[in-house]
Every structure is written in structure tokens, then in C-alpha cells.
Design an enzyme around this catalytic site. Structure first.
Site, PDB file in Angstrom:
ATOM      1  CD  GLU A   1      -2.664  -1.272   2.520  1.00 20.43           C
ATOM      2  OE1 GLU A   1      -2.789  -0.251   3.239  1.00 20.43           O
ATOM      3  OE2 GLU A   1      -3.151  -2.367   2.817  1.00 20.43           O
TER       4      GLU A   1
ATOM      5  CG  ASP B   1      -2.727   8.532   8.409  1.00 20.33           C
ATOM      6  OD1 ASP B   1      -3.024   7.334   8.357  1.00 20.33           O
ATOM      7  OD2 ASP B   1      -2.771   9.285   7.431  1.00 20.33           O
TER       8      ASP B   1
END
Length: 260
Positions: free
Chosen positions: A47, A58
Site C-alpha cells: 500500500e 493517521d
């Protein structure tokens, strides 16, 4: 749909290792070398993170890598330029992961066409709502042979999971009980009831567990509940270490895949 992700799950039924890294980190031109080194060391799926200035989902490690990558000059056009010949060197499944805003600025249709042209297999945009995807973008993704991969969490209702499963064609990204990427508080993959509930649904698509997977123990545990696991923040920390990039990657992947 027939692509590399589908073939991967057909060929390897269990124990898949997927690795996430931020494009343009630690250095702008590291993207392709990292991909090739990951494949060389036995990673199954990669990814590639498209850095964004406001990465809400995140944790601090990936946020910091995004900031550095953006400072280095990473953009979507630059990433596409770096990857334009990637299929001459590898057939490993590649997924682009990021946020909707930069993709919309680039143009969703143009983005999908370009991703397809260079051989990208799937896209993860955590902040693209399923309803918007189905209404506005699904036909574009499918026309460009791109799997749209959605995230589910322990809070996602069964009906929603089934709806996601019906509209995707790569894998279902099961977010573990950690709230943001890189969380390692307690056991990273502790929500056994959630994993069993999803397994019992017998979804059309395979599932991979992500968020909080950081070492061999958490990787193995996740693989007991799904087809594989995704490692992101822990790998990015490994990239930040002093020394040779190739050696750092080799050492880290070896620590995940092999007994100490």
C-alpha cells in the site's frame, strides 16, 4: 474483475503480509526502491501512501512521514511519474492509499485512468463515503479495473459491512480496535469477538486486519482471525533508522516473517 489482488488471494489463502509506506519518504526518490525491496523480502501486497497535509486517521508516525514527504516535493503527479514503469520490474499487487481531497483536485476520473495505466490494482480512500462512491465513482473505478477497498471497524453494523462487501472487489480492510494507525496500547488486535463476528458473516471478499500491527506477535495473531495483516507505522519507523535503506527493510520484514 480480474486483477493481481484477486490472484494473490487465490494463490495464498493465509498469512498475507501487506506493508504500507508513505511515498516520498524518507527521501523523494525512495518510492520505487522501497517497493522492489519489499517484494524481494517476501511481502505479498504493498500500500503506497499518498501524503496529505491533514491526515486525520493517521497516528503521529504516518503524519510525520507525510509532512516530510510533502516537504520533499511528493505530489500525485510526481508519484505517477515515479511509478510509470513499475510493471516492467514487478507484478506485486499495488494499492494507493490516501485522502479524497488531493484525488478530487487531480480529478477522480483522470486519477483512476492514470492509476490503471501504470498498473495500480486498488485504491483506499478512507474518507470517501460509501454512498458517494456508489453514486458518483463506482462506474469510473470499475471501468479502470481498480478495486475500491473500504475500511470497517468494530463499530460498523452488520448491514453496513454487507453493503460494503457487495460494492467492493479486492478485500475488506478490518481496522483493529486501535483508533488511529500506529496505536499499540494493550493488545493491538484484541477484539476477538469482532473478528469472529465478521468471519461468521462469510463475506464475498477476503479480509485483512490493519492498525496496530507492529511485530511478529501481533502479525501472527491478526492472521489467526483474517487472511492477513497490514503493517504501516512500525515499517515507517524502520525506514527512519540510521543506515542502509535496503538493510533496514530486510531486517524489519525478516523480524515479522521469521521466528526470532
Amino acid at each position: 474483475m480480474d486483477n493481481r489482488i484477486k490472484h494473490l488471494f487465490e494463490q495464498k489463502p493465509q498469512g498475507l503480509l501487506s506493508v504500507y509506506f508513505t511515498a516520498g519518504y524518507p527521501n523523494l526518490e525512495d518510492t520505487v526502491p522501497i517497493i522492489l525491496e519489499l517484494e524481494k523480502n517476501g511481502v505479498d501486497l504493498i500500500e503506497i501512501g499518498m501524503p496529505f497535509s491533514d491526515p486525520l486517521a493517521d497516528g503521529p508516525t504516518i503524519q510525520q512521514s507525510s509532512e516530510i514527504a510533502l516537504r520533499n516535493g511528493m505530489t500525485i503527479p510526481k508519484l505517477f511519474e515515479q511509478l510509470k514503469d513499475i510493471r516492467k520490474y514487478t507484478q506485486i499487487p499495488l494499492v494507493l492509499m490516501g485522502y479524497l481531497n488531493p484525488v478530487m483536485q487531480y480529478g477522480v476520473e483522470r486519477f483512476c485512468q492514470k492509476a490503471n495505466e501504470i498498473g495500480i490494482d486498488g485504491i483506499i480512500l478512507p474518507d470517501l463515503p460509501l454512498s458517494d462512491y456508489v453514486r458518483e465513482y463506482k462506474s469510473i473505478f470499475e471501468a479502470n479495473n481498480l478495486s475500491k477497498i473500504f475500511l470497517i471497524t468494530p463499530q460498523t453494523p452488520e448491514q453496513r459491512i454487507r453493503e460494503i462487501d457487495s460494492h467492493t472487489n479486492g478485500f475488506v480492510y478490518m481496522v483493529s480496535s486501535a483508533s488511529v494507525t500506529g496505536s499499540t496500547n494493550g493488545k493491538a488486535v484484541a477484539d476477538t469477538a469482532y473478528f469472529q463476528r465478521v468471519a461468521g458473516m462469510q463475506l464475498r471478499n477476503p479480509a485483512i486486519i490493519g492498525f496496530g500491527i507492529h511485530d511478529r506477535g501481533t502479525f501472527t495473531e491478526a492472521c489467526n482471525h483474517a487472511r492477513g495483516a497490514i503493517i504501516g507505522s512500525a515499517f515507517i519507523k524502520a525506514l527512519a533508522r540510521e543506515g542502509n535503506l535496503q538493510q533496514n527493510i530486510q531486517t524489519f520484514i525478516h523480524s515479522i516473517k521469521n521466528e526470532a
